[in-house]
Design an enzyme around this catalytic site. Structure first.
Site, PDB file in Angstrom:
ATOM      1  N   ARG A 149      31.559  41.861  46.739  1.00 11.45           N
ATOM      2  CA  ARG A 149      31.057  41.304  45.493  1.00 11.45           C
ATOM      3  C   ARG A 149      29.543  41.492  45.480  1.00 11.45           C
ATOM      4  O   ARG A 149      28.892  41.432  46.528  1.00 11.45           O
ATOM      5  CB  ARG A 149      31.399  39.824  45.378  1.00 11.45           C
ATOM      6  CG  ARG A 149      32.897  39.523  45.386  1.00 11.45           C
ATOM      7  CD  ARG A 149      33.138  38.014  45.346  1.00 11.45           C
ATOM      8  NE  ARG A 149      34.579  37.726  45.341  1.00 11.45           N
ATOM      9  CZ  ARG A 149      35.312  37.509  46.427  1.00 11.45           C
ATOM     10  NH1 ARG A 149      34.742  37.570  47.630  1.00 11.45           N
ATOM     11  NH2 ARG A 149      36.604  37.252  46.326  1.00 11.45           N
ATOM     12  N   LYS A 173      33.775  33.844  49.327  1.00  7.03           N
ATOM     13  CA  LYS A 173      34.118  32.613  48.611  1.00  7.03           C
ATOM     14  C   LYS A 173      34.801  31.626  49.558  1.00  7.03           C
ATOM     15  O   LYS A 173      35.579  32.012  50.424  1.00  7.03           O
ATOM     16  CB  LYS A 173      35.049  32.929  47.436  1.00  7.03           C
ATOM     17  CG  LYS A 173      34.347  33.626  46.274  1.00  7.03           C
ATOM     18  CD  LYS A 173      35.277  33.765  45.095  1.00  7.03           C
ATOM     19  CE  LYS A 173      34.551  34.365  43.886  1.00  7.03           C
ATOM     20  NZ  LYS A 173      35.450  34.504  42.726  1.00  7.03           N
ATOM     21  N   HIS A 245      30.247  45.700  39.739  1.00  6.74           N
ATOM     22  CA  HIS A 245      31.667  45.337  39.748  1.00  6.74           C
ATOM     23  C   HIS A 245      32.554  46.557  39.545  1.00  6.74           C
ATOM     24  O   HIS A 245      33.657  46.634  40.097  1.00  6.74           O
ATOM     25  CB  HIS A 245      31.938  44.292  38.667  1.00  6.74           C
ATOM     26  CG  HIS A 245      33.111  43.410  38.959  1.00  6.74           C
ATOM     27  ND1 HIS A 245      33.199  42.638  40.102  1.00  6.74           N
ATOM     28  CD2 HIS A 245      34.259  43.192  38.282  1.00  6.74           C
ATOM     29  CE1 HIS A 245      34.349  41.986  40.097  1.00  6.74           C
ATOM     30  NE2 HIS A 245      35.017  42.300  39.001  1.00  6.74           N
ATOM     31  N   ARG A 248      32.961  48.161  42.840  1.00  6.89           N
ATOM     32  CA  ARG A 248      33.935  47.385  43.621  1.00  6.89           C
ATOM     33  C   ARG A 248      35.356  47.767  43.231  1.00  6.89           C
ATOM     34  O   ARG A 248      36.226  47.953  44.081  1.00  6.89           O
ATOM     35  CB  ARG A 248      33.686  45.893  43.393  1.00  6.89           C
ATOM     36  CG  ARG A 248      34.697  44.936  44.029  1.00  6.89           C
ATOM     37  CD  ARG A 248      34.178  43.517  43.887  1.00  6.89           C
ATOM     38  NE  ARG A 248      35.202  42.500  43.988  1.00  6.89           N
ATOM     39  CZ  ARG A 248      35.637  41.940  45.118  1.00  6.89           C
ATOM     40  NH1 ARG A 248      35.152  42.354  46.281  1.00  6.89           N
ATOM     41  NH2 ARG A 248      36.546  40.982  45.113  1.00  6.89           N
ATOM     42  N   HIS A 271      40.158  38.582  48.467  1.00  8.64           N
ATOM     43  CA  HIS A 271      40.973  37.819  47.524  1.00  8.64           C
ATOM     44  C   HIS A 271      41.827  36.819  48.294  1.00  8.64           C
ATOM     45  O   HIS A 271      42.532  37.197  49.232  1.00  8.64           O
ATOM     46  CB  HIS A 271      41.900  38.746  46.737  1.00  8.64           C
ATOM     47  CG  HIS A 271      41.188  39.569  45.717  1.00  8.64           C
ATOM     48  ND1 HIS A 271      41.746  40.696  45.138  1.00  8.64           N
ATOM     49  CD2 HIS A 271      39.958  39.435  45.140  1.00  8.64           C
ATOM     50  CE1 HIS A 271      40.883  41.214  44.282  1.00  8.64           C
ATOM     51  NE2 HIS A 271      39.803  40.470  44.257  1.00  8.64           N
ATOM     52  N   TYR A 280      45.677  45.908  40.399  1.00  8.16           N
ATOM     53  CA  TYR A 280      45.644  47.328  40.768  1.00  8.16           C
ATOM     54  C   TYR A 280      47.040  47.934  40.905  1.00  8.16           C
ATOM     55  O   TYR A 280      47.167  49.061  41.361  1.00  8.16           O
ATOM     56  CB  TYR A 280      44.889  47.507  42.092  1.00  8.16           C
ATOM     57  CG  TYR A 280      43.457  47.059  42.024  1.00  8.16           C
ATOM     58  CD1 TYR A 280      42.499  47.808  41.347  1.00  8.16           C
ATOM     59  CD2 TYR A 280      43.051  45.869  42.622  1.00  8.16           C
ATOM     60  CE1 TYR A 280      41.183  47.387  41.266  1.00  8.16           C
ATOM     61  CE2 TYR A 280      41.736  45.438  42.549  1.00  8.16           C
ATOM     62  CZ  TYR A 280      40.810  46.201  41.870  1.00  8.16           C
ATOM     63  OH  TYR A 280      39.510  45.778  41.791  1.00  8.16           O
TER      64      TYR A 280
END
Length: 303
Positions: A149, A173, A245, A248, A271, A280
């Protein structure tokens, strides 16, 4: 209970108990009044009437997100009426939310990505005294090699690059750590940047891998995004289609196109849930179709 009184009671509850903001309350009021006008007696509406209303707003061209928002308001309204004993049932209980189609992520072709990276490498070589060129080269190579990110990338501490240049340990995250490997080209670009960084009095003592004169002490992501668009334009790529992004997404798409497993891509992207990575799946579907058409004995032979 009259419609207007029921709506007022609901909005008072949302304000007093939920702390809903004035803009939220105004939006709820508009949605409920619109539904009441269409249905003709909202407080006493049944499931069929609400379903007809949802079909009507869909026919009027409301986006699925707007339809889902309106249904959410109705659910909260009727749940309130039921909880307060003003209705004996909740007519929204069996209604399904409109399906929201997730747009496919923007990405770049492998050829475009190569052009961008080649341009960054050429500028770093052509301008050996320009630290910003070396920094940009390292940034784009690391971004494409790892799929970080943008906030993770620009905020990397210097320590991640001094442990082992084969991979970075990144805190993403939820403060979860993950390991991302670096390509040979990314390692080379990083070595060039670290050498240039060490020779800069303004940067040498910073704890950040990509230091800058900013409030945070590292390169703002908005500045990187702006410089990336300028690099793309110099590489002959439309700057409007480029962002950190997008690179990415290119990282993930190109991995899957070339045989990577969806679970592995999930881990590399950081994720928490595989459902996020499933945007995807169209790439996987294309790859599987190509495999079947090229290798299955009963596939149609080219004419």
């Amino acid at each position: 209970m009259r419609n207007a009184a029921a709506i007022e009671a609901f909005l008072e509850m949302m304000s007093a108990e939920r702390g809903a903001a004035a803009n939220t309350l105004s939006s709820y009021r508009r949605d409920l009044e619109d539904a009441g006008e269409a249905i003709g007696g909202l407080a006493h509406a049944d499931t069929a009437g609400i379903r007809d209303y949802l079909a009507d707003i869909s026919a009027r061209g409301f986006a699925a997100t707007s339809q889902a928002r309106k249904l959410s308001v109705l659910r909260q309204f009727f749940k309130f009426l039921y909880a307060e004993g003003l209705r004996a049932d909740d007519p929204t209980g069996t209604l399904d939310a409109p399906r929201r189609d997730r747009p496919l992520p923007k990405t770049m072709s492998e050829a475009e990505t190569s052009r961008l990276l080649d341009r960054a490498a050429a500028e770093a070589a052509e301008r050996p005294d320009d630290a910003s060129a070396a920094r940009m080269h390292a940034l784009v190579e690391v971004l494409y090699a790892t799929g970080l990110r943008v906030s993770e990338l620009v905020g990397l501490p210097l320590s991640v690059a001094t442990r082992d240049d084969r991979f970075f340990i990144v805190t993403g995250k939820g403060n979860k750590e993950r390991m991302v490997p670096l390509s040979q080209k990314a390692r080379s670009a990083m070595r060039g940047w670290l050498a240039r960084r060490a020779g800069s009095p303004a940067f040498a003592e910073s704890p950040h891998l990509f230091p800058a004169a900013s409030d945070t002490g590292y390169l703002p992501r908005q500045v990187f995004a702006r410089d990336l668009k300028a690099l793309a334009a110099r590489a002959g790529i439309a700057s409007a289609k480029i962002s950190p992004h997008v690179i990415r997404h290119a990282f993930a798409s190109h991995l899957l196109q070339n045989g990577a497993d969806l679970r592995a891509v999930q881990q590399l992207l950081g994720h928490a849930d595989i459902s996020t990575t499933q945007i995807y799946t169209h790439v996987l579907e294309e790859r599987l179709m190509r495999l079947v058409n090229e290798h299955h004995p009963l596939a149609d032979a080219p004419s």
